[in-house]
Write an enzyme that holds these catalytic residues in place. Structure first.
Site, PDB file in Angstrom:
ATOM      1  N   ALA A   1       0.819  -1.210   0.000  1.00 47.18           N
ATOM      2  CA  ALA A   1       0.000   0.000   0.000  1.00 47.18           C
ATOM      3  C   ALA A   1       0.853   1.261   0.000  1.00 47.18           C
ATOM      4  O   ALA A   1       0.340   2.361   0.105  1.00 47.18           O
ATOM      5  CB  ALA A   1      -0.919  -0.004   1.219  1.00 47.18           C
ATOM      6  N   GLY A   2       2.169   1.128  -0.064  1.00 52.07           N
ATOM      7  CA  GLY A   2       3.036   2.310  -0.078  1.00 52.07           C
ATOM      8  C   GLY A   2       3.375   2.803   1.318  1.00 52.07           C
ATOM      9  O   GLY A   2       3.889   3.917   1.480  1.00 52.07           O
TER      10      GLY A   2
ATOM     11  N   ASP B   1      12.713   3.607   2.375  1.00 56.21           N
ATOM     12  CA  ASP B   1      11.860   2.831   3.280  1.00 56.21           C
ATOM     13  C   ASP B   1      12.672   2.183   4.405  1.00 56.21           C
ATOM     14  O   ASP B   1      12.285   2.214   5.573  1.00 56.21           O
ATOM     15  CB  ASP B   1      11.109   1.733   2.509  1.00 56.21           C
ATOM     16  CG  ASP B   1      10.074   2.309   1.551  1.00 56.21           C
ATOM     17  OD1 ASP B   1      10.158   3.515   1.248  1.00 56.21           O
ATOM     18  OD2 ASP B   1       9.191   1.559   1.118  1.00 56.21           O
TER      19      ASP B   1
HETATM   20  C1  MEV Z   1       8.163   3.649  -2.777  1.00 56.85           C
HETATM   21  O1  MEV Z   1       7.636   3.665  -1.441  1.00 56.85           O
HETATM   22  C2  MEV Z   1       8.746   4.968  -3.129  1.00 56.85           C
HETATM   23  C3  MEV Z   1       9.518   5.021  -4.435  1.00 56.85           C
HETATM   24  O2  MEV Z   1      10.148   6.305  -4.475  1.00 56.85           O
HETATM   25  C4  MEV Z   1      10.556   3.934  -4.524  1.00 56.85           C
HETATM   26  C5  MEV Z   1      11.691   4.094  -3.547  1.00 56.85           C
HETATM   27  O3  MEV Z   1      11.973   5.211  -3.079  1.00 56.85           O
HETATM   28  O4  MEV Z   1      12.338   3.069  -3.275  1.00 56.85           O
HETATM   29  C6  MEV Z   1       8.591   4.920  -5.627  1.00 56.85           C
END
Ligand code: MEV
Length: 316
Positions: A101-102, A150
């Site tokens: 979900a990010g 992350d």
């Molecule tokens: C993913 O949560 C965020 C992106 O910028 C990928 C990353 O930073 O590893 C899309």
């Protein structure tokens, strides 16, 4: 028996551009993954308990059970076990962080597993070493492109400004509303989509990355000085640029516009890779209730999180 936990994250500004080394600002949130490691002589087992699952299916022909959250958790935990040649253990994982979900659920599982193994197997890894090994593992499992965002946020907690390097920044806690679409996303394919746009149209995409980086940098003093209205404008700017990069979806836009239309909302954007997953909205000091209601009415799952939480830690 050793228990460790690590937080999920929100990217406040700068996702995607950060993969090419442009600054992004992320923060730990008060949702965590927990990992328990205990001795199990002669065996090696992974047990996934409560993982906030949103999807689960059974193929009646093959008898195969599919649940992306569980499979991903097992994939990430086993990559950590392999890295440290672990054996004779049972590893139990549970998490409050919605998967795919990010919100950094896989990074939190990797970091918490590594923190628990570090203690249980007396590996003697420093926090910095846990951050860099976790990043390496997450990148391998995701087969390639990602930033250290992350895993850095999950390891160190608080706010992290990530570009080619990672800097912890001392900023005050904020309340943020998260709205999740029902659509899980695939981080790797969203990153690939943006990076191939960049190769095809460097003269268009590089300036967009550059503008996103400027937004991330400008956000830092605004959070420090509690200038939330301006911060909300920056969120709206960043959302427009992410749309230009093609990672928005109709469902995300519906939640973003529902949040912006609610009373006491200062700005809204998607968070993480896009293509599904979640968005975030910044409430004014009057509170989050109207935004939470608007997001639920727009068929999202909404909840409030606090930013700036603690990084990985051993639990007693
Ligand atoms: C993913 O949560 C965020 C992106 O910028 C990928 C990353 O930073 O590893 C899309």
């Amino acid at each position: 028996m050793t228990t460790a936990s690590a937080p999920g994250k929100v990217i406040l500004f700068g996702e995607h551009a950060v993969v090419s080394g442009t600054p992004a600002l992320g923060s730990a949130i008060n949702l965590r993954a927990r990992v328990i490691v205990e001795d199990l002589p002669g065996r090696l087992e992974i047990e996934a308990c409560n993982l906030m699952l949103r999807g689960f299916s059974l193929d009646l022909t093959t008898g195969r059970v599919s649940s992306p959250g569980v499979l991903d958790a097992i994939k990430y935990v086993s990559a950590v076990l392999k890295e440290f040649h672990a054996d004779g253990l049972r590893v139990k994982v549970d998490s409050d962080i919605p998967p795919a979900a990010g919100l950094g659920s896989s990074a939190a599982i990797v970091v918490a597993t590594m923190a628990a193994l570090n203690k249980h197997m007396s590996l003697g890894l420093s926090r910095e070493e846990i951050a860099s090994s976790s990043y390496k593992i997450e990148k391998t499992v995701q087969q390639g492109m990602s930033s250290p965002m992350d895993t850095a946020v999950s390891t160190f907690g608080g706010y992290q400004l990530v570009s080619e390097t990672v800097h912890g920044i001392d900023l005050p806690e904020m309340h943020i509303v998260v709205g999740c679409t029902e659509k899980e996303h695939n981080t790797r394919s969203e990153i690939q989509k943006v990076q191939s746009l960049r190769s095809r149209y460097p003269d268009i995409v590089e300036p967009i990355f550059c503008a996103i980086g400027a937004i991330s940098t400008r956000a830092v003093p605004l959070i420090r000085d509690n200038r939330l209205e301006e911060l909300g404008h920056l969120m709206n700017f960043n959302q427009g640029l992410l749309e230009a990069l093609g990672v928005g979806t109709r469902e995300l836009s519906e939640l973003v516009y529902a949040a912006r239309g609610a009373g006491h909302s200062l700005g809204a954007k998607l968070t993480g890779a896009g293509g599904g997953g979640c968005m975030i909205a910044l409430p004014s000091t009057a509170g989050s209730l109207s935004i939470l209601v608007a997001l639920e009415q727009a068929r999202g799952t909404a909840f409030e999180v606090k930013t700036g939480g603690a990084g990985m830690r051993l639990e007693t």
